[in-house]
Design an enzyme around this catalytic site. Structure first.
Site, PDB file in Angstrom:
ATOM      1  CD  GLU A   4      -2.882   3.216  -5.354  1.00 13.42           C
ATOM      2  OE1 GLU A   4      -3.930   2.573  -5.648  1.00 13.42           O
ATOM      3  OE2 GLU A   4      -1.892   2.673  -4.861  1.00 13.42           O
TER       4      GLU A   4
ATOM      5  CG  HIS B  25      -3.086  -0.743  -6.625  1.00 16.06           C
ATOM      6  ND1 HIS B  25      -3.483  -0.073  -5.496  1.00 16.06           N
ATOM      7  CD2 HIS B  25      -2.982  -2.050  -6.257  1.00 16.06           C
ATOM      8  CE1 HIS B  25      -3.616  -0.933  -4.493  1.00 16.06           C
ATOM      9  NE2 HIS B  25      -3.328  -2.139  -4.936  1.00 16.06           N
TER      10      HIS B  25
ATOM     11  NE  ARG C  74      -4.298  -1.466   0.341  1.00 17.00           N
ATOM     12  CZ  ARG C  74      -4.513  -2.563  -0.365  1.00 17.00           C
ATOM     13  NH1 ARG C  74      -3.615  -2.974  -1.248  1.00 17.00           N
ATOM     14  NH2 ARG C  74      -5.631  -3.264  -0.183  1.00 17.00           N
TER      15      ARG C  74
END
Length: 312
Positions: free
Chosen positions: A260, A278, A231
Site C-alpha cells: 500500500e 485502508h 492486513r
C-alpha cells in the site's frame, strides 16, 4: 529538549494535540531519525509511532534511551516487538476504540460487493438507468453463512453485526471461544468450505502471513466472497487475484493490500471487487480516540504510571 519523538504522517488535528500534550519532535519517516543530532536522539525516551513501514532494531538503536513505543493503531506488526523486548522497550497500541468502525466497514464491504452497489451507482450516474433500463440483479446477502477468520475483538464485533442479518456464524481461531452457538473450525480450509462469505480479521505479522492461502481461497468456491479488513499480508494476494480473474470466487471487498498504497494494478482491472484505501478506522470520532489513547500511554510512561494498553 523534549523526551518525545513523534514519527509518522499525522493529521493537523493530531499534530496539534501532540504538540499541546507532549511537545514532541516530529519526523515523517524512520530514516529521518538518523538525521537528528546524536545528543537530541539520546534524550528521547518515548516514541509516538504511526504508520505501516517497519520499525526495527536498527531504528531503536538510534534512540539509546528509548523506553516506550506507543503505536497509533491496534495492529503493531510494523514494530519489531522482539527487538523491543531485547532492549527493554515497552510497546503499546490502541485496541477497542476502533472496533466499531472496522466492523462497520467489513459489513459494508460485504453488502456493497454482494448487492453490486458500486456498479449500480455508476449505472445511475452514467445515465444508463434512464437510457438502458434497470440494472442487473444482484445477490441476497442476509441469511447466508459467514466465516470469520480470527475471532478477536474486531472479529467478534463483525460476527455480532452479521447475526443481525440472520447469518449462520462460523469462525476459525487459535482456540475455540465462548460464543452463542457459533461453529468453530480448527483450520481455515474447513471454515472456507462451510461458508458463503469469508471475512478476514487477523492480526498482521509473520505468524499470519498468507494464512488465507490458495487452498483456502479454492475451498470457498465460485459463489464465495472474501472481505479483508486486517492486513494485506494475511491473504495470498497472488492467489486471490488469480481467483478473482478466473471466477474461482465471486468477488472481494478489500480495505488492505500488499505494498500500500501502490497496490497491484491487476486489482484496478477487476469488476468484481470493492476497493477501499485502508480506512477501516478512518472516522473523525475514532481517530480522535486513537490519538488520545496513544498520548495517554506516552503520558503514563513519562509519569511513571502503568501503561493503559501494553503489548509486551
Amino acid at each position: 529538549m523534549t523526551q518525545v519523538l513523534a514519527l509518522g504522517n499525522y493529521s493537523d488535528t493530531d499534530q496539534a494535540a501532540l504538540k499541546r500534550d507532549l511537545d514532541p519532535v516530529f519526523v515523517k519517516t524512520a530514516s529521518d531519525i538518523a538525521a537528528l543530532p546524536e545528543k537530541d536522539r539520546s534524550r528521547i525516551t518515548a516514541l509516538a509511532f504511526m504508520g505501516h513501514h517497519p520499525f526495527s532494531g536498527g531504528e531503536m538503536h538510534l534512540l539509546p534511551n528509548l523506553g516506550l513505543i506507543a503505536n497509533y493503531g491496534v495492529g503493531y506488526d510494523a514494530i519489531d516487538v522482539s527487538a523491543a523486548d531485547a532492549r527493554g522497550i515497552k510497546v503499546t497500541n490502541t485496541p477497542d476504540v476502533l472496533n466499531d468502525d472496522v466492523a462497520d466497514l467489513a459489513v459494508a464491504l460485504l453488502i456493497a460487493q454482494g448487492r453490486q452497489m458500486i456498479p449500480a451507482s455508476e449505472w445511475v450516474s452514467s445515465g444508463n438507468w434512464a437510457a438502458k433500463g434497470n440494472f442487473a440483479l444482484a445477490r441476497k446477502i442476509s441469511g447466508g453463512r459467514a466465516g470469520i477468520v480470527g475471532l478477536g475483538r474486531i472479529g467478534r464485533a463483525i460476527a455480532d453485526r452479521l447475526t443481525g442479518f440472520d447469518m449462520e456464524i462460523h469462525y476459525s481461531s487459535r482456540r475455540e471461544k465462548d460464543t452463542p452457538g457459533w461453529t468453530y473450525h480448527a483450520d481455515p480450509v474447513s471454515l472456507a468450505e462451510a461458508v458463503d462469505y469469508l471475512i478476514v480479521a487477523l492480526v498482521g505479522g509473520p505468524e499470519t502471513e498468507n494464512h488465507v492461502s490458495k487452498d483456502v481461497i479454492a475451498a470457498l468456491g465460485p459463489r464465495g466472497i472474501i472481505v479483508n479488513i486486517s492486513r494485506g499480508s494475511t491473504i495470498d494476494e497472488a492467489a486471490l487475484l488469480d481467483a478473482l480473474e478466473n471466477g474461482a470466487i465471486a468477488g472481494a471487498g478489500l480495505d488492505v493490500f500488499l505494498n500500500e498504497p501502490a497496490i497491484d494494478p491487476r486489482f484496478l482491472k477487476l469488476d468484481n471487487v470493492v476497493l477501499q484505501p485502508h480506512q477501516g478506522s478512518a472516522t473523525v470520532e475514532t481517530r480522535t480516540a486513537m490519538g488520545q489513547l496513544q498520548r495517554d500511554n506516552v503520558s503514563a510512561f513519562l509519569n511513571g504510571k502503568a501503561l493503559l494498553t501494553p503489548v509486551n
